[in-house]
Design a protein around this motif. Structure first.
Motif, PDB file in Angstrom:
ATOM      1  N   LEU A 102      -3.471  -0.594  -0.522  1.00  9.54           N
ATOM      2  CA  LEU A 102      -2.916   0.755  -0.402  1.00  9.54           C
ATOM      3  C   LEU A 102      -2.113   1.132  -1.634  1.00  9.54           C
ATOM      4  O   LEU A 102      -1.633   2.258  -1.739  1.00  9.54           O
ATOM      5  CB  LEU A 102      -2.040   0.861   0.847  1.00  9.54           C
ATOM      6  N   THR A 151     -11.494  -4.756   5.037  1.00  8.59           N
ATOM      7  CA  THR A 151     -10.384  -5.205   4.207  1.00  8.59           C
ATOM      8  C   THR A 151     -10.927  -6.312   3.296  1.00  8.59           C
ATOM      9  O   THR A 151     -10.676  -7.501   3.514  1.00  8.59           O
ATOM     10  CB  THR A 151      -9.227  -5.708   5.075  1.00  8.59           C
ATOM     11  N   GLU A 156      -0.803  -7.082   2.687  1.00  8.75           N
ATOM     12  CA  GLU A 156      -1.129  -5.737   3.161  1.00  8.75           C
ATOM     13  C   GLU A 156      -2.121  -5.728   4.318  1.00  8.75           C
ATOM     14  O   GLU A 156      -2.484  -4.656   4.808  1.00  8.75           O
ATOM     15  CB  GLU A 156      -1.720  -4.896   2.030  1.00  8.75           C
ATOM     16  N   GLU A 209      -2.358  -6.211   7.584  1.00  8.54           N
ATOM     17  CA  GLU A 209      -2.089  -5.424   8.793  1.00  8.54           C
ATOM     18  C   GLU A 209      -1.960  -3.929   8.480  1.00  8.54           C
ATOM     19  O   GLU A 209      -2.422  -3.077   9.249  1.00  8.54           O
ATOM     20  CB  GLU A 209      -0.820  -5.917   9.481  1.00  8.54           C
ATOM     21  N   GLN A 210      -1.345  -3.606   7.338  1.00  9.54           N
ATOM     22  CA  GLN A 210      -1.199  -2.199   6.948  1.00  9.54           C
ATOM     23  C   GLN A 210      -2.558  -1.555   6.670  1.00  9.54           C
ATOM     24  O   GLN A 210      -2.787  -0.397   7.027  1.00  9.54           O
ATOM     25  CB  GLN A 210      -0.324  -2.096   5.697  1.00  9.54           C
ATOM     26  N   GLU A 268      -4.284  -0.923  10.008  1.00 12.47           N
ATOM     27  CA  GLU A 268      -3.662   0.188  10.727  1.00 12.47           C
ATOM     28  C   GLU A 268      -4.008   1.529  10.089  1.00 12.47           C
ATOM     29  O   GLU A 268      -4.291   2.509  10.790  1.00 12.47           O
ATOM     30  CB  GLU A 268      -2.146   0.008  10.773  1.00 12.47           C
ATOM     31  N   ALA A 269      -4.004   1.576   8.762  1.00 15.60           N
ATOM     32  CA  ALA A 269      -4.359   2.815   8.066  1.00 15.60           C
ATOM     33  C   ALA A 269      -5.810   3.191   8.352  1.00 15.60           C
ATOM     34  O   ALA A 269      -6.118   4.373   8.563  1.00 15.60           O
ATOM     35  CB  ALA A 269      -4.149   2.642   6.561  1.00 15.60           C
TER      36      ALA A 269
END
Length: 355
Positions: free
Chosen positions: A193, A229, A240, A242-243, A246-247
């Motif tokens: 991200l 990912t 990153e 999990e981020q 989620e995004a």
């Protein structure tokens, strides 16, 4: 082109000769021209007359057994791309050549149609984007991927697409038509991200925010999307995970996957050169964790191992991914693409039916 100074927007700075070449060329200053007078490094595209298009594989760790690639090489320039070594088969470098000397296959749609019409052909999902991105920038003018999609759509043939390219939004009408019949899924690769890190690792690919916007537009058009990912880079992007998931979920993705960073053949040296230039403070940690996952080597090509690695670190990433997708509702099993609708449309020269 080793040492070429005008390589802004490129993933690597080296262009070592392919592994099958007997000779190598190295740029040298002869005292006549100054480096800053060299022109920018431009992308060159040549055409190839394809004799066949569908490539079959028997890899037990891949979810498909066939794929098509409208292009060789990829202008996105992702420094970590595992497909870079394939350029050596063309007598070219896995470095700058891979992202600047591209091969287009303009007759791909005609060859695809011919192969799908073969009496011996048995339908199964075809993957697009397995070796190079089918929606890299040159697709805007070449339209080869779009033409191949039109062929698949006319045959009611299932397809799975992997891309970073925002150009896929141009083909929403074809993809949404196929999605209504359960014939297509799209995977969008989301590596980080961090826009700055992405620009350095993936210099000509859309930004992370733009890719999330792609996911949103695709899902709003009724096209199922998997957030990928991939690759997870130890010590650089792993925090990153999990981020990213989620995004992707918030943008509309309904499934997820992950792959660890892979460094086959020439990619290892290119990647280490990139680390030394862009992330020198983290280089040792990144490489030590990769070696720990591959028994002391930088890469282990064994089936079932090459995508994930082994050991405590690899197990930790796998557990984190499993927990995150469960929490986010991304662990549901996707409906398989339909193969029962496949039909061969009438071709020029076919005998007409009596009834």
């Amino acid at each position: 082109m080793n040492g070429h100074p005008n390589i802004r927007g490129r993933g690597t700075a080296s262009n070592d000769a392919g592994r099958f070449e007997r000779f190598a060329t190295v740029a040298a200053d002869d005292g006549w021209d100054r480096d800053e007078d060299l022109p920018p490094l431009r992308t060159e595209v040549r055409d190839e007359v394809a004799r066949s298009l569908i490539t079959y594989n028997r890899s037990p760790d891949l979810p498909f057994d066939r794929s098509i690639n409208p292009y060789r090489g990829c202008e996105h320039g992702c420094v970590y791309c595992f497909a870079r070594p394939t350029h050596a088969y063309l007598g070219l470098s896995a470095g700058l050549d891979f992202e600047t000397r591209l091969i287009a296959r303009p007759n791909a749609p005609e060859i695809l149609r011919h192969e799908l019409c073969a009496k011996a052909y048995r339908v199964a999902p075809i993957a697009l984007g397995t070796n190079t991105d089918p929606y890299q920038p040159i697709e805007k003018s070449r339209l080869i991927t779009r033409s191949c999609l039109e062929v698949l759509n006319s045959f009611n043939h299932p397809a799975a697409i992997v891309t970073k390219g925002a150009l896929i939004e141009r083909d929403l009408e074809i993809l949404s038509d196929m999605a209504r019949r359960g014939l297509v899924r799209v995977g969008v690769s989301l590596t980080t991200l961090d826009a700055d890190l992405s620009r350095r690792m993936e210099p000509r690919a859309p930004s992370p925010a733009r890719r999330l916007h792609m996911i949103r537009n695709l899902t709003q058009a009724g096209i199922p999307v998997r957030v990928m990912t991939s690759p997870v880079v130890p010590g650089l992007t792993d925090h990153e995970l999990e981020q990213l998931l989620e995004a992707g979920r918030d943008a509309g993705a309904d499934a997820a996957s992950w792959i660890m960073l892979r460094l086959p053949r020439e990619v290892s040296q290119l990647w280490q050169e990139w680390l030394a230039t862009h992330e020198p403070a983290r280089a040792e940690k990144v490489m030590s964790q990769l070696r720990e996952m591959h028994g002391g080597r930088e890469y282990d090509p064994r089936w079932g191992h090459r995508m994930r690695g082994e050991g405590e670190y690899a197990q930790m990433i796998a557990k984190r991914f499993k927990l995150a997708v469960k929490r986010l509702g991304l662990d549901t099993h996707s409906e398989p693409l339909r193969c029962d609708l496949f039909t061969k449309p009438p071709q020029a020269g076919d005998q007409l039916s009596l009834f």
